[in-house]
Design an enzyme around this catalytic site. Structure first.
Site, PDB file in Angstrom:
ATOM      1  CG  ASP A  28      -2.300   0.596   0.925  1.00 30.69           C
ATOM      2  OD1 ASP A  28      -2.414   1.383  -0.030  1.00 30.69           O
ATOM      3  OD2 ASP A  28      -3.252   0.273   1.659  1.00 30.69           O
ATOM      4  CG  ASP A  73      -8.989   2.139  -0.708  1.00 29.51           C
ATOM      5  OD1 ASP A  73      -8.428   1.077  -1.023  1.00 29.51           O
ATOM      6  OD2 ASP A  73      -8.404   3.049  -0.082  1.00 29.51           O
TER       7      ASP A  73
END
Length: 751
Positions: free
Chosen positions: A481, A547
């Site tokens: 990430d 997301d």
């Protein structure tokens, strides 16, 4: 596949020597040519389909060079691949270099042309000002054209690189520009505008392409779509600061292109023969990222070229490293299931539920390390948290062993480039963080700062922790990430801006980890889709598109992400309802249908779901596994519909024998029931059997929970209907009448 390269020489009507280099990939239906007039820089004179007689391009100077006109310079701009004022370019500066802070205006003269199996190198110099360039051009087996430039300093003093922007010209009737915009949870939102005189630029200055990045900048005939209309597209393969632009002058047709964006002092080439800054080798040059161009009749063809390129890149890497190809494993990621609430018992039972649902890879997300009980602390402390995962039978190693015993792969989340100031790593090494001054940090994001991976000590620490944990836990997969903008990014070690070096360091960690652990896969996630480009995609095994897993939002996020990324590399997950990011409630079938074509995963707490939902999930996972080989090798097709409330998407197998299409009703339509939809990508001379996928067969029947038709749809049954490919592309077929925020899947099989 190596391009066919031909080299022709001739003379213009004005007596100038003309050299034309023509590159062709006949199987990809692509060709590209440039001309060198005298000693001037290359000019692109053909880009499109292969020519029956490319020798005629020696007449390009007489055919294409503009006349002198009043009120301007003695020569009218006819832009090269690197337009400068020395060739009458008066638009935005595209080659900016400085010596002792003074800008140099270069006039390059070609000194050498070298043709090899892969492409062409053209060397040129401004001998008086001591600057040398080498332009590299290739036509790939995919039909993509790519170019880059290397700048070398021949001066007795340092040379600062300010900006290098490479250009592709497009025909004059390419009068519309399509890009995408976006933000967190809504990436890849399309926007169109006329290609007017002036400059349209999309730049990213946050150390990554970002949510607003347009993966492609497209210029085409007004109204071009997925299935038709000439379109030319560019992409900058770089994961740091970059820009893409479309520009027209009153004197020229349009240019599209782009390059890296460098901060002042970020890239300084030492004096010839002098010591390189920061350990750079003597006589080091600066090489731009690759700038890719794709031509197609419609965006589907443009996208197919990028998909072919990425698939070939990964196939070569696997072959070189002895890594066998395998189907994309179905994933369960724990983030939206448990967030930071980690404990052995919960995740063990979740792993059991996952395995029973057909999951093949179980990924533990954020919260397993250091003091990371929320997103304000612990980032950078890459050791297993004993208060959550104590050694012994309830350890993270015990969970990994349990996952492996269930026949699943084990994955773990990292954010290697970031650190919380509330961490042991930061307290012990504050000099490992990018910062504009010794006394001030950049503005935080998510309570984070950026680790200076250009610092060898910081790099060794981060890589060493990850390398050890991969070996200790038997990690098969890393979810990588990147959650903070990289701003005011100066390395304390050098005092210079460091986004360029930081980007190269990220690439190096990816390569080092995968070289050390053959078969390890890495996902590139950046708050979702914040870092998506060909450079990171050549190293990562997939990306996390967003997301947001709300399937209504995902309909276009995934569609426009697929302009660059093949489906098997796009993480597409089935989430909860209501969706955590939007609170929109959707049917389970809509959520599963929207995740079906990509790299299927689950972002859902299965422990809270009734067995009926788990049983249905298992049916869809099994169906996905039967089709995923086609999704990993087939051709992505999107339909053009006049109705803005519907979407038609599909994947056609590589041999054209099979396809799966999805019809999505995002909102209610003016047309009721839905109008027939065209099915692109099929063989017009073949007959096909069209029928619902078994997992979706009752979704469009009368009075069912997602359908609103009040009589039977003739082909929506196990027998289906047989239609000709040309007819399906021309008048199409009638989809089921379904409620908004729903989708259905159907298969097409050549008879």
């Amino acid at each position: 596949m190596m391009a066919t390269i031909m080299d022709f020489n001739g003379t213009s009507s004005g007596g100038e020597a003309v050299r034309v280099v023509y590159l062709e990939q006949r199987d990809a239906r692509a060709a590209f040519a440039f001309a060198i007039v005298g000693d001037e820089l290359p000019r692109i004179v053909h880009w499109g389909r292969p020519l029956s007689d490319p020798r005629t391009l020696v007449s390009c100077v007489d055919a294409l060079r503009p006349q002198r006109v009043s009120g301007a310079l003695d020569e009218t701009a006819w832009p090269s691949v690197l337009p400068t004022q020395a060739e009458a370019w008066t638009g935005s500066p595209r080659f900016v270099v400085r010596a002792d802070g003074v800008e140099l205006y270069c006039r390059f003269a070609v000194t050498d042309v070298r043709i090899d199996d892969g492409g062409v190198d053209v060397a040129a110099e401004d001998d008086e000002q001591g600057v040398r360039i080498v332009w590299r051009c290739e036509l790939r087996g995919s039909g993509l054209v790519r170019q880059r430039l290397t700048v070398t300093n021949m001066r007795a003093e340092a040379l600062e690189i300010g900006h290098v922007e490479l250009a592709f010209p497009v025909p004059a009737d390419m009068a519309e520009v399509l890009t995408t915009t976006g933000h967190h949870l809504r990436e890849r939102s399309p926007q169109r505008q006329p290609f007017t005189i002036g400059r349209f630029q999309k730049a990213s200055m946050v150390g990554r392409p970002d949510f607003d990045a347009s993966l492609l900048l497209n210029a085409g005939r007004p109204g071009f779509g997925f299935t038709g209309g000439d379109v030319y597209s560019v992409h900058v393969a770089w994961s740091g600061n970059s820009l893409m632009a479309a520009e027209r002058l009153p004197y020229t047709t349009g240019l599209i292109g782009g390059g890296e964006v460098l901060a002042g002092g970020e890239m300084t080439l030492p004096a010839r023969g002098g010591d390189g800054a920061d350990g750079a080798p003597k006589d080091a040059g600066y090489t731009t990222p690759w700038v890719y161009g794709s031509y197609g009749e419609g965006l589907n063809e443009v996208a197919a070229r990028f998909h072919d390129e990425l698939r070939a890149t990964h196939a070569r890497w696997r072959a070189a490293h002895g890594v066998a190809d395998k189907p994309r494993p179905v994933i369960l990621n724990t983030w939206e299931a448990v967030y930071f609430k980690h404990d052995f018992d919960t995740l063990k039972v979740l792993a059991d539920k996952a395995a029973a649902s057909g999951v093949e890879r179980f990924v533990v997300d954020d919260g397993w390390f250091g003091g990371r009980r929320d997103d304000t602390a612990g980032l950078g402390d890459w050791w297993i948290a004993q208060d959550v995962w104590p050694d012994g039978g309830r350890s993270l190693k015990a969970l990994a062993d349990h996952v492996h015993a269930k026949g699943m792969e084990f994955g773990l989340w990292f954010e290697p480039e970031m650190v919380n100031p509330n961490s042991r790593m930061y307290r012990e090494h504050p000099d490992w963080v990018l910062r504009p001054t010794s006394h001030r940090l950049p503005m935080q994001g998510r309570s984070q700062q950026v680790v200076d991976l250009t610092n060898p000590d910081a790099y060794a620490y981060v890589y060493g922790c990850m390398d050890a944990l991969v070996g200790e836990l038997g990690i098969d997969y890393i979810k990588w990430d990147h959650n903070k903008y990289v701003t005011e990014a100066v390395s304390p070690r050098t005092g210079r801006p460091a986004v360029h070096g930081q980007t190269l360091a990220v690439y190096r960690i990816f390569r080092d980890l995968k070289d050390a652990h053959p078969g390890l896969e890495i996902e590139s996630c950046s708050s979702g889709g914040g870092r998506v480009d060909l450079a990171i995609l050549s190293l990562a095994d997939r990306i996390w598109a967003s997301d947001c897993v709300d399937p209504v939002e995902r309909a276009d996020i995934q569609r426009y992400t697929s302009l660059l990324v093949p489906p098997e590399m796009i993480g597409e997950h089935v989430g909860a309802s209501p969706a955590h990011s939007t609170h929109r409630a959707t049917s389970q079938r809509m959520r599963m249908a929207m995740a079906f074509f990509g790299h299927l995963g689950i972002e859902w707490n299965l422990l809270e779901e009734p067995q009926s939902a788990l049983d249905e999930l298992g049916v869809w996972v099994d169906a996905y596994k039967r089709h995923r080989d086609d999704f990993a090798h087939g051709v992505v097709v999107h339909g053009d519909a006049a109705d803005p409330s519907v979407r038609v998407d599909g994947v056609v197998s590589a041999d054209g024998a099979r396809a799966v299409y999805r019809f999505t009703q995002l909102t209610t339509s003016q047309t009721y029931p839905a109008a027939p939809v065209r099915l692109p990508g099929l063989d017009p001379d073949a007959d096909y059997l069209i029928r619902p996928l078994p997992c979706n067969i009752d979704s469009g029947e009368p009075f069912t929970w997602i359908g609103n038709g009040q009589s039977a749809l003739g082909w929506w049954n196990p027998d289906g209907v047989v239609m000709n490919g040309a007819a399906l592309a021309a008048f199409g077929l009638r989809p089921p009448s379904i409620h908004p925020a729903n989708a259905v899947l159907f298969s097409v099989t050549r008879m």
